[in-house]
Scaffold this active site. Structure first.
Site, PDB file in Angstrom:
ATOM      1  N   ASP A  88      42.277  42.283 100.719  1.00  0.00           N
ATOM      2  CA  ASP A  88      41.340  41.556 101.578  1.00  0.00           C
ATOM      3  C   ASP A  88      41.972  41.021 102.862  1.00  0.00           C
ATOM      4  O   ASP A  88      41.327  40.250 103.585  1.00  0.00           O
ATOM      5  CB  ASP A  88      40.719  40.395 100.786  1.00  0.00           C
ATOM      6  CG  ASP A  88      39.699  40.904  99.776  1.00  0.00           C
ATOM      7  OD1 ASP A  88      38.911  41.796 100.136  1.00  0.00           O
ATOM      8  OD2 ASP A  88      39.694  40.408  98.634  1.00  0.00           O
ATOM      9  N   ASP A 101      33.874  47.453  99.630  1.00  0.00           N
ATOM     10  CA  ASP A 101      34.194  46.326 100.523  1.00  0.00           C
ATOM     11  C   ASP A 101      35.447  46.601 101.356  1.00  0.00           C
ATOM     12  O   ASP A 101      35.617  46.082 102.457  1.00  0.00           O
ATOM     13  CB  ASP A 101      34.430  45.039  99.711  1.00  0.00           C
ATOM     14  CG  ASP A 101      33.541  44.869  98.502  1.00  0.00           C
ATOM     15  OD1 ASP A 101      33.093  45.882  97.933  1.00  0.00           O
ATOM     16  OD2 ASP A 101      33.309  43.724  98.096  1.00  0.00           O
TER      17      ASP A 101
HETATM   18  N1  GLY Z   1      34.312  41.339  98.791  1.00  0.00           N
HETATM   19  C1  GLY Z   1      33.687  40.650  97.738  1.00  0.00           C
HETATM   20  C2  GLY Z   1      32.228  40.483  97.889  1.00  0.00           C
HETATM   21  O1  GLY Z   1      31.599  41.036  98.748  1.00  0.00           O
HETATM   22  O2  GLY Z   1      31.684  39.754  97.098  1.00  0.00           O
END
Ligand code: GLY
Length: 399
Positions: A117, A178
């Protein structure tokens, strides 16, 4: 009627036609409304600043309690990122001071190799800080963060690993949709530092995701488990969606934003073509409600008696405004702009917009973080606010 009279009639009709105010789109949204909402966002975030304890960052407001994250949480970059956008819009120095303070708080995460992330965390904070101030001190953090993120790339699988945690035997090398969002930092860093490696990794990840993550209808699975010995996918499933075969709303939103961004950053048409197909899936979906804010999963069995996810609406609106600028076809551009305007109109209405100093001073209500995990259901989410502010700014830029 003489030909002179016919000519006069045409002139009168033309003059009246051009004087009449044509709405730019079919929604009730307008630049005035966007400014009003951004002014409200500034008041709301100024009220939030004194509530944020030292050393942590806001994430949500649940059951009357203000929730925060440590610097290594995936949402840590959104609060400074929102403040940077609000500062850019208003030139308000008090917003800049808090944005700077909270951006620098995140510096140690540049060495974190335990998460995918880093793009969210560093590019929303440091990326916006650099873009707006051009202060060179911010750049090395983005470069170091890109090096850390690159350590998670596997050449055989062709993708960056998302999670280090497992769920029984379900996956060994999981990649979630994501993760497309983390590639913008790599592309920026490649260009800035003249290091082709970051770009190679971003292209490989985006191309491999196109191949394995998407279904024939251009909806996406949430999680794909990769084979790091032979390459290719071993399993496809969900973690935050309703079921393995359903279309989790935020996953669709991340993909749309991700491929639009890939085109903006690389100029490669295949990414824009792909984003158009994803947009088509979302905008023509029979379960997309009239106000255009998705339910938390497009296939939730209890639609319409289930939760909306305002964060998905905000991410999709921001991506559509980006697309509307990038496509050459005028009618497609209008389609994306109109749909984004309708989403922003809904999100700016009392259905989703908080009251001043309510909602933990977050802007949007009604986000869903992880419904199957029974976590963050029908609450504000810092990333919903971030992409909503970004979309409002993009909307004003489009005028
Ligand atoms: N990246 C985690 C979410 O979108 O909840």
């Amino acid at each position: 009627m003489t030909s002179r009279n016919i000519l006069l009639l045409f002139i009168v009709l033309f003059a009246f036609g051009s004087c009449k105010q044509q709405p730019k789109d079919s929604s009730e949204f307008s630049p005035e409304k966007a400014k009003e909402t951004l002014d409200f966002a500034i008041q709301q975030y100024k009220g939030m600043i004194p509530k944020v304890p030292e050393g942590v960052l806001p994430s949500s407001f649940i059951d009357g309690e203000f929730k925060t994250t440590g610097i290594n949480g995936w949402v840590s970059g959104f609060y400074p990122g929102s403040l940077w956008y609000l500062y850019e819009y208003s030139n308000d120095e008090s917003l800049k001071a808090e944005a700077e303070k909270k951006t620098w708080l995140l510096e140690p995460i540049k060495n974190n190799t335990g998460t995918h992330d880093l793009g969210f965390m560093i590019f929303c904070s440091y990326g916006n800080a650099y873009r707006i101030t051009k202060n060179e001190d911010y750049a090395p953090v983005i470069i170091k963060g890109s090096e850390s993120l690159s350590t998670r790339f596997n050449e055989t699988a062709g993708v960056i690993k998302s999670w280090d945690f497992t769920r029984g035997d379900d996956w060994s090398y999981p990649v979630i949709i994501d993760n497309m969002m983390n590639l913008e930092m790599l592309l920026w860093a490649s260009d800035y530092s003249d290091n082709p490696r970051f770009k190679e990794i971003a292209l490989s990840h985006a191309d491999t995701t196109m191949k394995h993550h998407y279904r024939e209808d251009y909806s996406t699975w949430h999680v794909v488990d990769y084979d790091t010995v032979n390459g290719g996918a071993k399993g496809k499933m969900t973690h935050q969606g309703y079921s393995d075969e359903s279309s989790w709303a935020r996953g669709q939103a991340w993909g749309l934003y991700g491929y639009t961004m890939m085109y903006r950053m690389t100029g490669r048409t295949k990414y824009l073509d792909f984003a158009k197909k994803i947009a088509d899936f979302i905008l023509t979906h029979p379960n997309l409600p009239e106000d255009k804010i998705p339910y938390w999963d497009f296939d939730a069995p209890d639609i319409p008696d289930t939760y909306r996810d305002a964060s998905s609406g905000a991410i999709i609106a921001s991506a559509l405004l980006d697309m509307s600028k990038l496509v050459n076809d005028k009618s497609l551009s209008t389609l994306y702009y109109d749909n984004a305007s309708q989403m922003l109109s809904s999100l700016s209405s009392p259905d989703y917009l908080a009251e001043l100093n309510e909602n933990g001073n977050f802007i949007l209500m009604h986000g869903v973080g992880h419904l199957p995990g029974n976590s963050q259901i029908d609450v504000p989410l810092s990333y919903g606010d971030y992409y909503f502010i970004e979309a409002l700014v993009r909307y004003l830029d489009a005028q």
